[in-house]
Design a protein around this motif. Structure first.
Motif, PDB file in Angstrom:
ATOM      1  N   ASN A 142      23.253  28.997  36.828  1.00 20.84           N
ATOM      2  CA  ASN A 142      24.705  28.878  37.018  1.00 20.84           C
ATOM      3  C   ASN A 142      25.502  29.826  36.153  1.00 20.84           C
ATOM      4  O   ASN A 142      26.705  29.940  36.283  1.00 20.84           O
ATOM      5  CB  ASN A 142      25.154  27.443  36.713  1.00 20.84           C
ATOM      6  N   LYS A 143      24.807  30.515  35.235  1.00 20.71           N
ATOM      7  CA  LYS A 143      25.529  31.408  34.325  1.00 20.71           C
ATOM      8  C   LYS A 143      25.633  32.817  34.914  1.00 20.71           C
ATOM      9  O   LYS A 143      24.931  33.178  35.850  1.00 20.71           O
ATOM     10  CB  LYS A 143      24.777  31.484  33.001  1.00 20.71           C
ATOM     11  N   LYS A 144      26.491  33.598  34.279  1.00 21.33           N
ATOM     12  CA  LYS A 144      26.643  35.001  34.651  1.00 21.33           C
ATOM     13  C   LYS A 144      25.345  35.750  34.328  1.00 21.33           C
ATOM     14  O   LYS A 144      24.736  35.526  33.286  1.00 21.33           O
ATOM     15  CB  LYS A 144      27.796  35.575  33.820  1.00 21.33           C
ATOM     16  N   GLN A 145      24.941  36.642  35.269  1.00 17.14           N
ATOM     17  CA  GLN A 145      23.712  37.408  35.056  1.00 17.14           C
ATOM     18  C   GLN A 145      23.987  38.908  35.217  1.00 17.14           C
ATOM     19  O   GLN A 145      24.617  39.305  36.195  1.00 17.14           O
ATOM     20  CB  GLN A 145      22.659  37.035  36.096  1.00 17.14           C
ATOM     21  N   VAL A 146      23.477  39.674  34.276  1.00 15.51           N
ATOM     22  CA  VAL A 146      23.636  41.134  34.348  1.00 15.51           C
ATOM     23  C   VAL A 146      22.289  41.798  34.060  1.00 15.51           C
ATOM     24  O   VAL A 146      21.698  41.580  33.003  1.00 15.51           O
ATOM     25  CB  VAL A 146      24.672  41.642  33.307  1.00 15.51           C
ATOM     26  N   TYR A 147      21.826  42.598  35.014  1.00 17.94           N
ATOM     27  CA  TYR A 147      20.576  43.328  34.806  1.00 17.94           C
ATOM     28  C   TYR A 147      20.815  44.816  35.054  1.00 17.94           C
ATOM     29  O   TYR A 147      21.460  45.198  36.033  1.00 17.94           O
ATOM     30  CB  TYR A 147      19.484  42.808  35.745  1.00 17.94           C
ATOM     31  N   ILE A 148      20.293  45.629  34.142  1.00 17.52           N
ATOM     32  CA  ILE A 148      20.499  47.077  34.263  1.00 17.52           C
ATOM     33  C   ILE A 148      19.161  47.808  34.132  1.00 17.52           C
ATOM     34  O   ILE A 148      18.359  47.497  33.255  1.00 17.52           O
ATOM     35  CB  ILE A 148      21.470  47.592  33.166  1.00 17.52           C
ATOM     36  N   VAL A 149      18.950  48.776  35.030  1.00 14.41           N
ATOM     37  CA  VAL A 149      17.831  49.710  34.891  1.00 14.41           C
ATOM     38  C   VAL A 149      18.427  51.081  34.647  1.00 14.41           C
ATOM     39  O   VAL A 149      19.230  51.561  35.454  1.00 14.41           O
ATOM     40  CB  VAL A 149      16.985  49.806  36.177  1.00 14.41           C
ATOM     41  N   ALA A 150      18.069  51.679  33.537  1.00 11.40           N
ATOM     42  CA  ALA A 150      18.619  52.994  33.190  1.00 11.40           C
ATOM     43  C   ALA A 150      17.487  54.011  33.151  1.00 11.40           C
ATOM     44  O   ALA A 150      16.460  53.782  32.506  1.00 11.40           O
ATOM     45  CB  ALA A 150      19.312  52.918  31.837  1.00 11.40           C
ATOM     46  N   ILE A 151      17.688  55.107  33.856  1.00  5.48           N
ATOM     47  CA  ILE A 151      16.654  56.149  33.900  1.00  5.48           C
ATOM     48  C   ILE A 151      17.105  57.333  33.053  1.00  5.48           C
ATOM     49  O   ILE A 151      18.178  57.893  33.270  1.00  5.48           O
ATOM     50  CB  ILE A 151      16.383  56.599  35.348  1.00  5.48           C
ATOM     51  N   GLY A 152      16.282  57.653  32.079  1.00  4.86           N
ATOM     52  CA  GLY A 152      16.601  58.776  31.192  1.00  4.86           C
ATOM     53  C   GLY A 152      16.089  60.085  31.764  1.00  4.86           C
ATOM     54  O   GLY A 152      15.425  60.121  32.793  1.00  4.86           O
ATOM     55  N   GLU A 153      16.408  61.169  31.077  1.00  2.00           N
ATOM     56  CA  GLU A 153      16.037  62.503  31.564  1.00  2.00           C
ATOM     57  C   GLU A 153      15.347  63.278  30.432  1.00  2.00           C
ATOM     58  O   GLU A 153      15.921  63.457  29.367  1.00  2.00           O
ATOM     59  CB  GLU A 153      17.310  63.237  32.038  1.00  2.00           C
ATOM     60  N   SER A 154      14.111  63.695  30.698  1.00  2.63           N
ATOM     61  CA  SER A 154      13.364  64.576  29.781  1.00  2.63           C
ATOM     62  C   SER A 154      13.228  64.020  28.362  1.00  2.63           C
ATOM     63  O   SER A 154      13.223  64.778  27.398  1.00  2.63           O
ATOM     64  CB  SER A 154      14.017  65.962  29.701  1.00  2.63           C
ATOM     65  N   LEU A 155      13.122  62.711  28.224  1.00  2.00           N
ATOM     66  CA  LEU A 155      12.980  62.129  26.887  1.00  2.00           C
ATOM     67  C   LEU A 155      11.523  61.797  26.616  1.00  2.00           C
ATOM     68  O   LEU A 155      10.920  60.983  27.305  1.00  2.00           O
ATOM     69  CB  LEU A 155      13.834  60.857  26.783  1.00  2.00           C
ATOM     70  N   ARG A 156      10.950  62.438  25.609  1.00  2.00           N
ATOM     71  CA  ARG A 156       9.548  62.177  25.296  1.00  2.00           C
ATOM     72  C   ARG A 156       9.434  61.114  24.211  1.00  2.00           C
ATOM     73  O   ARG A 156      10.359  60.925  23.416  1.00  2.00           O
ATOM     74  CB  ARG A 156       8.842  63.461  24.894  1.00  2.00           C
ATOM     75  N   TYR A 157       8.295  60.458  24.167  1.00  2.00           N
ATOM     76  CA  TYR A 157       8.059  59.337  23.250  1.00  2.00           C
ATOM     77  C   TYR A 157       7.999  59.813  21.792  1.00  2.00           C
ATOM     78  O   TYR A 157       8.568  59.171  20.908  1.00  2.00           O
ATOM     79  CB  TYR A 157       6.749  58.658  23.659  1.00  2.00           C
ATOM     80  N   ASP A 158       7.321  60.945  21.577  1.00  2.00           N
ATOM     81  CA  ASP A 158       7.030  61.408  20.210  1.00  2.00           C
ATOM     82  C   ASP A 158       8.244  61.525  19.298  1.00  2.00           C
ATOM     83  O   ASP A 158       8.142  61.293  18.108  1.00  2.00           O
ATOM     84  CB  ASP A 158       6.393  62.814  20.264  1.00  2.00           C
ATOM     85  N   ASN A 159       9.375  61.932  19.841  1.00  2.00           N
ATOM     86  CA  ASN A 159      10.522  62.250  18.986  1.00  2.00           C
ATOM     87  C   ASN A 159      11.472  61.072  18.736  1.00  2.00           C
ATOM     88  O   ASN A 159      12.557  61.265  18.210  1.00  2.00           O
ATOM     89  CB  ASN A 159      11.310  63.425  19.580  1.00  2.00           C
ATOM     90  N   LEU A 160      11.052  59.874  19.122  1.00  2.00           N
ATOM     91  CA  LEU A 160      11.898  58.708  18.858  1.00  2.00           C
ATOM     92  C   LEU A 160      11.404  57.994  17.603  1.00  2.00           C
ATOM     93  O   LEU A 160      10.254  57.532  17.564  1.00  2.00           O
ATOM     94  CB  LEU A 160      11.816  57.706  20.023  1.00  2.00           C
ATOM     95  N   SER A 161      12.266  57.845  16.610  1.00  2.00           N
ATOM     96  CA  SER A 161      11.805  57.149  15.407  1.00  2.00           C
ATOM     97  C   SER A 161      11.571  55.667  15.673  1.00  2.00           C
ATOM     98  O   SER A 161      10.925  54.982  14.893  1.00  2.00           O
ATOM     99  CB  SER A 161      12.775  57.362  14.242  1.00  2.00           C
ATOM    100  N   LEU A 162      12.060  55.194  16.813  1.00  2.00           N
ATOM    101  CA  LEU A 162      11.791  53.818  17.245  1.00  2.00           C
ATOM    102  C   LEU A 162      10.279  53.561  17.347  1.00  2.00           C
ATOM    103  O   LEU A 162       9.827  52.424  17.272  1.00  2.00           O
ATOM    104  CB  LEU A 162      12.455  53.598  18.619  1.00  2.00           C
ATOM    105  N   ASN A 163       9.490  54.624  17.488  1.00  2.00           N
ATOM    106  CA  ASN A 163       8.035  54.466  17.590  1.00  2.00           C
ATOM    107  C   ASN A 163       7.372  54.216  16.232  1.00  2.00           C
ATOM    108  O   ASN A 163       6.167  54.009  16.141  1.00  2.00           O
ATOM    109  CB  ASN A 163       7.392  55.670  18.315  1.00  2.00           C
TER     110      ASN A 163
END
Ligand SMILES: [Zn+2]
Length: 466
Positions: A142-163
């Motif tokens: 019954n609640k509000k629902q929001v779903y998003i799929v975002a597609i990035g461009e040319s982003l490689r895994y290695d250079n993200l400090s999130l890793n």
């Protein structure tokens, strides 16, 4: 297209021209009258030449001259406009052999052939309208629902400090977020945008690529499940121009890029504002979005993100690897800002929200030219890309098992074929058993690792990266 919109001629634009109607044409002339007037003398000259050629009995020599004029005038004018558009910075880079046929005005024939192919595909897609995925929401919410799929461009895994491994802090905002998983071993299914995107948004896979023409995209199950659906796309991307991939979406919003000092600055920030407004207006919302992102040559960031210095943007168009890497990392800082801004928007109290982000392919930063996808033996950096899932507190309370499974699969071997099913699963949408593949959803306890394939640029051959 060059004169009015400052962009290339693409199959989508030729298609729109063929399919236009008097009302649309009227609107076009009303808004662009000033520019259209410039073309009238050219058109008159061309028609005049045509009449002289066909009616008057001229000598062969005069006929040749007339023919030459009709060809030179429009092509010359477009070339003149194009040089002006790029602020006279046109260099040989725009004319390397594999690109010349894709630059106006030379691309008109090439793109007309592409349009013909596109029309054939669309005719095939017409039949897919009858296909029903049998998509149903599994939980009554019954609640509000929001779903998003975002597609990035040319982003490689290695250079993200999130890793947790990259020494530079390129993703500080995403790292500060709770409720987020970065899947560490995710591969894209192609290293070229044109082959990767269809495989992200449909059920097509490298060994069954044609399926992307035979079925509708990820928008369809959400539509069937009663969501309002939107595609919000940065201009010049594959999902813009009402391609068959966005067919069926309630609204397609194309966000223009701007050109500053001859380089493209994206509309990615505008996308954030649009998502903000859509989120406030809709109670059951699904958005698919595609960014300009980290496209070469890594110019897409604002001055406050110009942290790593010197770089290829302030040292001239250098191909030096350190300068390019600095520019690339600045563009990642900007992506970090864009993604975390979207998450901030949908992170509202009392809203069930989920966000998935994945890049279409990676990047060989210092590679020659485009830096990805140009050959049949791609480097790992060209297909090892980030796949991120974020969820709201309300989401975690409602779907604790999905969240637990996402965390459990953080190190699993995954590739792009899981996206379609994981996105449906994120919204708790179940497909008819004919179309469902529970072992391919990373949020499912049934998930299983399976053979990963990559489609190479010939569009037919697959390779196995493992
Ligand atoms: Zn791409």
């Amino acid at each position: 297209m060059v004169d009015l919109y400052g962009e290339y001629l693409l199959p989508g634009s030729i298609y729109s021209l063929i399919r236009t109607n008097p009302q649309e044409a009227n609107e076009f002339y009303n808004t662009n009258l000033g520019e259209v007037i410039n073309w009238i003398p050219l058109i008159i000259i061309c028609i005049g030449c045509g009449l002289i050629y066909s009616i008057l009995k001229c000598t062969r020599q005069i006929k040749s001259i007339i023919l030459l004029i009709t060809l030179i005038i429009p092509f010359g004018y477009v070339t003149y406009k194009m040089v002006g558009h790029y602020h006279h910075t046109i260099t040989l880079r725009y004319y390397v052999n594999n690109r010349i046929w894709n630059r106006p005005p030379y691309n008109s024939i090439y793109q007309s052939i592409q349009t013909y192919k596109e029309i054939q595909k669309r005719n095939a897609v017409e039949h897919t309208k009858d296909i029903d995925f049998g998509a149903k929401p599994m939980t009554d919410i019954n609640k509000k629902q929001v779903y998003i799929v975002a597609i990035g461009e040319s982003l490689r895994y290695d250079n993200l400090s999130l890793n947790g491994k990259y020494a530079r802090s390129t993703t500080p905002r995403l790292e500060a977020l709770e409720n987020l998983v970065l899947f560490d071993d995710y591969y894209s299914q192609a290293c070229l945008t044109m082959y990767s995107i269809p495989q992200l948004v449909t059920r097509a896979t490298p060994d069954n690529y044609e399926l992307n023409f035979a079925e509708r995209s990820i928008v369809e199950p959400f539509r069937e499940a009663g969501f309002s659906t939107y595609a919000v796309v940065s201009q010049t991307n594959l999902l813009s121009y009402e391609t068959y991939l966005t067919n069926g979406v309630d609204s397609l919003i194309i966000v223009p890029n701007i050109v500053k000092n001859g380089e493209i600055i994206s509309g990615d920030k505008t996308i954030v504002h649009i998502i903000d407004s859509l989120t406030h207006k809709n109670d059951r919302l699904f958005i698919i979005t595609q960014f300009y992102g980290n496209h070469s040559f890594f110019t897409n960031y604002e001055s406050e993100f110009d942290i790593y210095q010197p770089n290829s943007n302030n040292q001239g168009a250098s191909r030096d690897s350190i300068l390019l890497t600095n520019a690339y990392d600045n563009s990642i800082l900007y992506t970090d800002y864009i993604l975390s801004s979207i998450i901030d928007i949908i992170n509202m109290p009392d809203v069930i929200s989920g966000f998935m982000f994945m890049s279409d392919h990676g990047e060989d930063i210092c590679g020659d030219g485009a830096g990805h996808g140009g050959n049949c033996t791609p480097l790992k950096t060209e297909y090892h890309v980030p796949f991120i899932f974020w969820w709201s507190e309300n989401y975690a309370q409602l779907f604790p098992e999905k969240v637990a499974m996402a965390k459990a699969h953080k190190k699993a071997k995954i590739n792009g074929d899981c996206i379609f099913y994981s996105v449906c699963d994120m919204a708790d949408i179940q497909l008819d058993s004919l179309y469902n593949e529970p072992t391919w959803s990373v949020l499912s306890s049934h998930f299983k690792e399976h053979t990963r394939l990559i489609l190479v640029p010939d569009g037919v051959t697959t390779i196995s990266p493992d």
